[in-house]
Write an enzyme that holds these catalytic residues in place. Structure first.
Site, PDB file in Angstrom:
ATOM      1  CB  SER A   1       0.120   0.711   2.492  1.00  0.00           C
ATOM      2  OG  SER A   1      -0.334   2.170   2.718  1.00  0.00           O
TER       3      SER A   1
ATOM      4  CE  LYS B   1      -3.212   1.846   5.307  1.00  0.00           C
ATOM      5  NZ  LYS B   1      -2.627   2.773   4.296  1.00  0.00           N
TER       6      LYS B   1
ATOM      7  CB  SER C   1      -1.406   3.747   0.489  1.00  0.00           C
ATOM      8  OG  SER C   1       0.033   3.673   0.333  1.00  0.00           O
TER       9      SER C   1
END
Lengths: 67, 452
Positions: free
Chosen positions: B152, B77, B176
């Site tokens: 996320s 990420k 997330s």
């Protein structure tokens, strides 16, 4: 507890040493119109309920000890 | 085993490499080609490091004594620092933020021989579970492009779901990693709070953030955890016989899609048939948990982002700015009280875990919502889509217990359904071992998405 007023948050912004949020952003917190954020008043109402809960001597959460 | 390397597990890829059937270089090329073709659709990657990956792969020699991660391409990420690359957080705010060092988790993956190939899209600064990103686009679900991958860690889930890497690192502050993994037919593992370093990772909320992993199966999650954890306990072996499995009596089976509940029933029957003892357990009151979590999240997020607000405040998205403004207006005692509630949740859960070995819940109450969905309604009650996606996961960020989501069925609408298992503090190894045992049963296999 009285309902949140825009003037209260403007006071925090202007008198507490805060980032200079736009008036419109402050207004949105108090009276959401754009759907960007919801429920600050609801959050405060919930927090008021939590304030009345007796947590005894429980401390704030810290790290979880490593075994 | 998948016939395509792009969808093979790390265990399968490592075996092929040791048999001389596959090289690290050819694997990097496989993913590079797919990224070139599919990234415009998947919106999984924000930035790539393919040239360095190629160079690294060319120098690798793999033998049987090496870590199974050696030569395995992975992504992270775009909150993780990778030396020499921009760490954008998915935001205009940090468009020129070039990292001087690797994040600790990246260092550990590289030390194990894994090959970093690029950085994944996300909800801006991890603020939101839908994964929508106005700057880099919204990663679609690999099973249905009209639906969300979830967030996320949206790009990390899409990267695996579209067959663009073999594993990914994400962060999980309220679900997330676990939630997008669940929505995309993957395994999402959040370890015990503190077991994997967050150093070099842009924080969202320090006391709730967990560096976590997305993999194709639980066995692969073990490999990543062993490389990433600060301290690795002896390997655990799972045995269903006598395993005490807690079934929450309150909250965790409420307002859920009936097909999801049916799939969890099948899983519970599998556990029971294998000798596990299912035990109803009363969880702490969940009435105020979202309030508690939000009251911790927003002041912590504001405290970090304060460093950028003065100079670049106008570059934040409107919704994140609103969240930060909310954080400004909470009182210190409200924050401390929320932290005390979290401690009380931890103590309650420690009591629950005195009588059970693990807990089972659905991973999410809904399948992946359509892109653009603002609210979802289940059993007549409406809530924001992001709240629904993380309704069953966020509590365990507060308590810090290890939790893993794994596929356990397919919905009639063609989307994966997942279960969540939660273990005791520092029982990470046992938890993943049980998940590995479950996935070894073909009953819970889900088909691969059709991505080409």
């Amino acid at each position: 507890m009285k309902r949140l007023q825009k003037q209260t948050l403007l006071g925090i912004r202007d008198q507490f040493g805060s980032y200079a949020w736009d008036d419109a952003e402050i207004a949105e917190l108090v009276d959401p119109q754009l759907g960007i954020i919801t429920g600050f008043q609801e959050l405060l109402d919930q927090l008021e309920l939590l304030r009345k809960v007796d947590l005894g001597s429980i401390p704030p959460a810290a790290d979880i000890s490593i075994k | 085993m998948s016939s395509q390397p792009a969808f093979a597990t790390i265990g399968e890829l490592a075996e092929q490499m040791r048999q001389g059937e596959l090289s690290a270089s050819s694997l990097v090329e496989c993913f590079a080609d797919r990224i070139k073709t599919l990234n415009p659709t998947s919106k999984a990657f924000i930035s790539l490091d393919i040239d360095r990956a190629r160079a690294r792969a060319e120098t690798l020699t793999i033998d049987s004594a090496d870590s199974l991660l050696k030569g395995i391409p992975y992504a992270c990420k775009d909150l993780f620092d990778v030396k020499g690359m921009v760490t954008s957080g998915g935001s205009r705010v940090l468009a020129n933020n070039i990292a001087q060092h690797d994040a600790e988790a990246v260092t550990r993956m590289n030390q194990a021989g894994a090959i970093f190939i690029g950085k994944n899209n996300l909800h801006e600064f991890a603020y939101g579970a839908t994964g929508e990103n106005a700057l880099y686009g919204t990663a679609p679900n690999p099973y249905d492009r009209s639906r969300l991958a979830g967030g996320s860690s949206s790009g990390s889930a899409a990267a695996l779901g579209y067959g663009l890497c073999a594993a990914a690192l994400g962060t999980d502050t309220g679900g997330s990693v676990r939630a997008p993994a669940a929505l995309c037919g993957l395994v999402g593992f959040k370890p015990t709070f503190g077991r994997i370093s967050t150093e070099g990772v842009i924080p969202y909320s320090w006391s709730l953030d967990h560096v976590s992993t997305l993999t194709r199966n639980a066995a692969d999650a073990t490999l990543l955890f062993n490389a990433l954890a600060n301290k690795v306990n002896p390997p655990a072996t799972a045995n269903l016989e006598g395993l005490r499995v807690g079934i929450p009596e309150n909250f965790f089976f409420d307002r859920a899609d009936p097909e999801i509940l049916d799939s969890i029933d099948v899983l519970m029957n599998f556990l029971s048939d294998g000798g596990a003892r299912l035990k109803p357990v009363t969880m702490p009151s969940m009435e105020h948990t979202r309030t508690v979590s939000l009251t911790v999240q927003m002041p912590e997020a504001l405290s970090y982002h304060n460093r950028y607000l003065e100079q670049r405040g106008e570059l934040y998205s409107q919704d994140f700015r609103a969240g930060l403004a909310l954080g400004q207006c909470l009182l210190a005692e409200q924050y401390i009280r929320a932290k005390r509630f979290i401690e009380s949740y931890r103590r309650d859960m420690d009591s629950v875990f005195e009588e059970i070995d693990l807990l089972i819940t659905p991973a999410t109450p809904v399948i992946a919502p359509k892109i653009g969905t603002v609210e979802v309604t289940v059993d007549g009650q409406t809530e924001p889509a992001g709240n629904a996606i993380t309704r069953y996961t966020s509590f365990f960020n507060m308590t810090g217990h290890p939790a893993i989501t794994l596929p356990c069925g397919m919905h009639s609408e063609g989307l994966p359904i997942a279960a969540q298992l939660i273990g005791k503090h520092h029982g990470d190894e046992e938890l993943i071992a049980t998940a590995t045992l479950i996935e070894s049963s073909y009953d819970f296999e889900v088909p691969l998405p059709v991505t080409n």
